[in-house]
Scaffold this motif. Structure first.
Motif, PDB file in Angstrom:
ATOM      1  N   HIS A 180      28.616   9.193  -8.763  1.00  0.00           N
ATOM      2  CA  HIS A 180      28.716   8.768 -10.651  1.00  0.00           C
ATOM      3  C   HIS A 180      27.898   7.379  -9.961  1.00  0.00           C
ATOM      4  N   GLY A 181      28.502   5.860 -11.092  1.00  0.00           N
ATOM      5  CA  GLY A 181      27.467   5.258 -11.127  1.00  0.00           C
ATOM      6  C   GLY A 181      27.285   4.108 -12.389  1.00  0.00           C
ATOM      7  N   LEU A 182      27.203   2.957 -12.281  1.00  0.00           N
ATOM      8  CA  LEU A 182      26.359   2.664 -14.240  1.00  0.00           C
ATOM      9  C   LEU A 182      25.160   2.060 -13.747  1.00  0.00           C
ATOM     10  N   THR A 183      24.523   1.638 -14.822  1.00  0.00           N
ATOM     11  CA  THR A 183      23.244   1.175 -15.366  1.00  0.00           C
ATOM     12  C   THR A 183      23.487   0.774 -15.936  1.00  0.00           C
ATOM     13  N   ALA A 184      22.459  -0.757 -15.583  1.00  0.00           N
ATOM     14  CA  ALA A 184      22.226  -2.178 -16.481  1.00  0.00           C
ATOM     15  C   ALA A 184      20.954  -2.153 -17.577  1.00  0.00           C
ATOM     16  N   GLY A 185      21.736  -2.875 -18.070  1.00  0.00           N
ATOM     17  CA  GLY A 185      20.081  -2.988 -18.939  1.00  0.00           C
ATOM     18  C   GLY A 185      20.253  -1.907 -20.270  1.00  0.00           C
ATOM     19  N   LEU A 186      20.946  -1.556 -20.223  1.00  0.00           N
ATOM     20  CA  LEU A 186      21.058  -0.696 -21.454  1.00  0.00           C
ATOM     21  C   LEU A 186      22.430  -0.859 -23.034  1.00  0.00           C
ATOM     22  N   ASN A 187      22.597  -0.409 -23.884  1.00  0.00           N
ATOM     23  CA  ASN A 187      23.206  -1.354 -24.803  1.00  0.00           C
ATOM     24  C   ASN A 187      25.053  -0.708 -24.498  1.00  0.00           C
ATOM     25  N   PRO A 188      25.177  -0.868 -23.564  1.00  0.00           N
ATOM     26  CA  PRO A 188      26.665   0.001 -23.848  1.00  0.00           C
ATOM     27  C   PRO A 188      27.895  -0.454 -25.406  1.00  0.00           C
ATOM     28  N   ARG A 189      28.488   0.734 -24.855  1.00  0.00           N
ATOM     29  CA  ARG A 189      29.461   0.953 -26.034  1.00  0.00           C
ATOM     30  C   ARG A 189      31.239   0.605 -25.330  1.00  0.00           C
ATOM     31  N   ILE A 190      32.458  -0.659 -25.435  1.00  0.00           N
ATOM     32  CA  ILE A 190      33.287  -0.555 -24.765  1.00  0.00           C
ATOM     33  C   ILE A 190      34.638  -0.717 -25.715  1.00  0.00           C
ATOM     34  N   LEU A 191      35.141   0.507 -25.203  1.00  0.00           N
ATOM     35  CA  LEU A 191      36.455   0.574 -25.525  1.00  0.00           C
ATOM     36  C   LEU A 191      38.030  -0.845 -25.400  1.00  0.00           C
ATOM     37  N   ALA A 192      37.970  -1.212 -25.644  1.00  0.00           N
ATOM     38  CA  ALA A 192      39.192  -2.440 -25.459  1.00  0.00           C
ATOM     39  C   ALA A 192      39.797  -2.215 -25.859  1.00  0.00           C
ATOM     40  N   ALA A 194      42.112  -5.038 -27.296  1.00  0.00           N
ATOM     41  CA  ALA A 194      42.516  -6.792 -27.823  1.00  0.00           C
ATOM     42  C   ALA A 194      43.859  -7.783 -28.620  1.00  0.00           C
ATOM     43  N   GLY A 195      43.196  -8.820 -28.783  1.00  0.00           N
ATOM     44  CA  GLY A 195      44.006  -8.865 -29.840  1.00  0.00           C
ATOM     45  C   GLY A 195      45.465  -9.039 -29.651  1.00  0.00           C
ATOM     46  N   PRO A 196      46.530 -10.071 -30.293  1.00  0.00           N
ATOM     47  CA  PRO A 196      48.167 -10.060 -29.900  1.00  0.00           C
ATOM     48  C   PRO A 196      49.036  -8.728 -30.209  1.00  0.00           C
ATOM     49  N   ARG A 197      48.214  -7.604 -31.247  1.00  0.00           N
ATOM     50  CA  ARG A 197      48.520  -6.401 -31.187  1.00  0.00           C
ATOM     51  C   ARG A 197      48.798  -5.315 -29.902  1.00  0.00           C
ATOM     52  N   GLU A 198      47.203  -5.985 -29.140  1.00  0.00           N
ATOM     53  CA  GLU A 198      46.115  -4.637 -27.593  1.00  0.00           C
ATOM     54  C   GLU A 198      45.896  -3.537 -29.353  1.00  0.00           C
ATOM     55  N   ALA A 199      45.016  -4.119 -30.178  1.00  0.00           N
ATOM     56  CA  ALA A 199      45.002  -2.715 -31.013  1.00  0.00           C
ATOM     57  C   ALA A 199      43.270  -2.444 -30.552  1.00  0.00           C
ATOM     58  N   ALA A 200      43.268  -0.758 -30.588  1.00  0.00           N
ATOM     59  CA  ALA A 200      42.630  -0.560 -30.026  1.00  0.00           C
ATOM     60  C   ALA A 200      40.814  -0.556 -30.894  1.00  0.00           C
ATOM     61  N   LEU A 201      40.135  -1.378 -30.121  1.00  0.00           N
ATOM     62  CA  LEU A 201      38.198  -1.024 -31.253  1.00  0.00           C
ATOM     63  C   LEU A 201      37.593  -1.154 -29.967  1.00  0.00           C
ATOM     64  N   GLU A 202      36.454  -0.379 -30.548  1.00  0.00           N
ATOM     65  CA  GLU A 202      35.035  -0.283 -30.052  1.00  0.00           C
ATOM     66  C   GLU A 202      34.407  -1.807 -30.463  1.00  0.00           C
ATOM     67  N   LEU A 203      33.441  -2.076 -29.162  1.00  0.00           N
ATOM     68  CA  LEU A 203      32.712  -3.483 -29.309  1.00  0.00           C
ATOM     69  C   LEU A 203      31.604  -2.763 -28.885  1.00  0.00           C
ATOM     70  N   LYS A 204      30.648  -2.837 -29.698  1.00  0.00           N
ATOM     71  CA  LYS A 204      29.171  -2.833 -29.355  1.00  0.00           C
ATOM     72  C   LYS A 204      28.547  -3.717 -28.606  1.00  0.00           C
ATOM     73  N   PHE A 205      27.261  -3.219 -27.830  1.00  0.00           N
ATOM     74  CA  PHE A 205      26.628  -4.744 -27.111  1.00  0.00           C
ATOM     75  C   PHE A 205      26.040  -5.099 -28.044  1.00  0.00           C
ATOM     76  N   ARG A 206      26.099  -6.924 -27.932  1.00  0.00           N
ATOM     77  CA  ARG A 206      25.810  -7.821 -29.224  1.00  0.00           C
ATOM     78  C   ARG A 206      25.777  -7.658 -30.497  1.00  0.00           C
ATOM     79  N   GLU A 207      26.788  -6.448 -30.506  1.00  0.00           N
ATOM     80  CA  GLU A 207      26.788  -7.292 -31.996  1.00  0.00           C
ATOM     81  C   GLU A 207      28.374  -7.458 -32.031  1.00  0.00           C
ATOM     82  N   THR A 208      28.878  -8.520 -33.142  1.00  0.00           N
ATOM     83  CA  THR A 208      29.874  -8.712 -33.924  1.00  0.00           C
ATOM     84  C   THR A 208      30.626  -8.359 -34.073  1.00  0.00           C
ATOM     85  N   ALA A 209      32.087  -7.933 -33.108  1.00  0.00           N
ATOM     86  CA  ALA A 209      33.407  -7.473 -34.387  1.00  0.00           C
ATOM     87  C   ALA A 209      34.240  -8.157 -34.204  1.00  0.00           C
TER      88      ALA A 209
END
Length: 324
Positions: A180-192, A194-209
């Motif tokens: 397996h591996g990772l590829t640079a230079g793409l637009n990854p979607r990241i599951l993270a 975040a926040g005091p309540r540890e809420a799950a959310l999806e962050l899109k690359f270079r888009e503000t959430a």
């Protein structure tokens, strides 16, 4: 008389020649390209052909003089089994298929790359829906990884889960989780989380959430294998998940601005302005490598081993009787 004696010893001579050719080809092929490539080397196949010729001649000689004895039957089974196994191995090496399938998460592949780096068509497509990597706690050492794959065969779709120790077969092809591996230079979607309540959310690359209780989060950059020389962070260009890093901007609800490289391997880097960003998965940048093989003559090899095993068992019984 000497000619007759020589003819009588032809199976033995062929066997000796096969041993020499096989040993020499294994040594040369391993020295040049590694042990894995030796299995398909022409020298090895030539050595196996000599072995097969020796077994065939010996078997013909035995069958021309049938005997009603367990020893005769056992020897016939042993030599017939070895001949069948060699034939199956030779035919698989000549007509079988081997290679690797590379699939990026979210994409589909309908071909594989053989050992000559040529594309070979598959009669169906493999779509990588999700790829997961599990590491040991507080470590980048990989514990396991697996792929969720959909086999698309015309209008038929079959969902399978592939992991290191759980291959799957379809349409006469066998698939194994290889790497397996990772590829640079793409637009990854990241599951993270975040926040005091540890809420799950999806962050899109270079888009503000908007993160409740934290502020606005933007993932600016991504590096699969981050290293930190004196000149600053850069990508080492090494395959596999070695040290993934994300450049994150955080604007808090009070207007304070923070920018930092966040590394899943460094928990202290996850704290930004009183908020914690913890990346749980890597979407859109992961790829999986599957080894693929189609060996249609493998049943012949299994039959050969079964016959040879029966012959060995019979010979063991004959020897036991003689010892008694």
């Amino acid at each position: 008389m000497q000619v007759r004696s020589l003819f009588k010893n032809i199976p033995l001579l062929l066997c000796a020649a096969g041993a020499v050719v096989t040993a020499a080809s294994l040594v040369l092929a391993t020295a040049r390209r590694g042990l894995e490539s030796a299995a398909d080397s022409p020298g090895l196949l030539a050595g196996l052909a000599l072995f097969a010729a020796s077994l065939a001649l010996y078997l013909v000689r035995r069958l021309r003089r049938p005997e009603a004895s367990l020893a005769w039957v056992s020897l016939v089974l042993l030599h017939a089994g070895l001949l069948a196994a060699l034939a199956g191995f030779f035919l698989n090496a000549r007509y079988g298929e081997k290679g690797f399938v590379y699939i990026r998460e979210g994409d589909a592949a309908s071909f594989y790359v053989d050992k000559s780096d040529k594309d070979r068509k598959l009669p169906f497509a493999l779509r990588l829906n999700d790829f997961r990597i599990r590491t040991y706690p507080n470590s980048l050492r990989i514990r396991s990884y697996d792929s969720d794959i959909t086999v698309e065969d015309g209008g038929k779709k079959t969902n399978v889960k592939l992991s290191v120790n759980h291959p799957f077969s379809y349409g006469g092809y066998d698939f194994y989780q290889h790497s397996h591996g990772l590829t640079a230079g793409l637009n990854p979607r990241i599951l993270a989380k975040a926040g005091p309540r540890e809420a799950a959310l999806e962050l899109k690359f270079r888009e503000t959430a908007r993160v409740p209780g934290c502020g606005s989060v933007t993932v600016r950059d991504f590096i699969p294998s981050a290293v930190f020389p004196d000149s600053g962070i850069r990508d080492a260009g090494v395959k596999g998940i070695l040290n993934p890093a994300y450049l994150v901007d955080l604007v808090t609800e009070k207007g304070a601005h923070f920018r930092r490289w966040v590394l899943p391997a460094a928990p202290e880097s996850e704290q930004l302005g009183g908020c914690r960003l913890r990346f749980l998965d890597f979407k859109g940048v992961e790829y999986t490598v599957l080894s693929v093989s189609r060996l249609p003559f493998s049943p012949l090899i299994l039959l050969g081993f079964a016959l040879a095993s029966a012959g060995c068992a019979g010979l063991a019984l004959v020897i036991r009787r003689k010892v008694k």
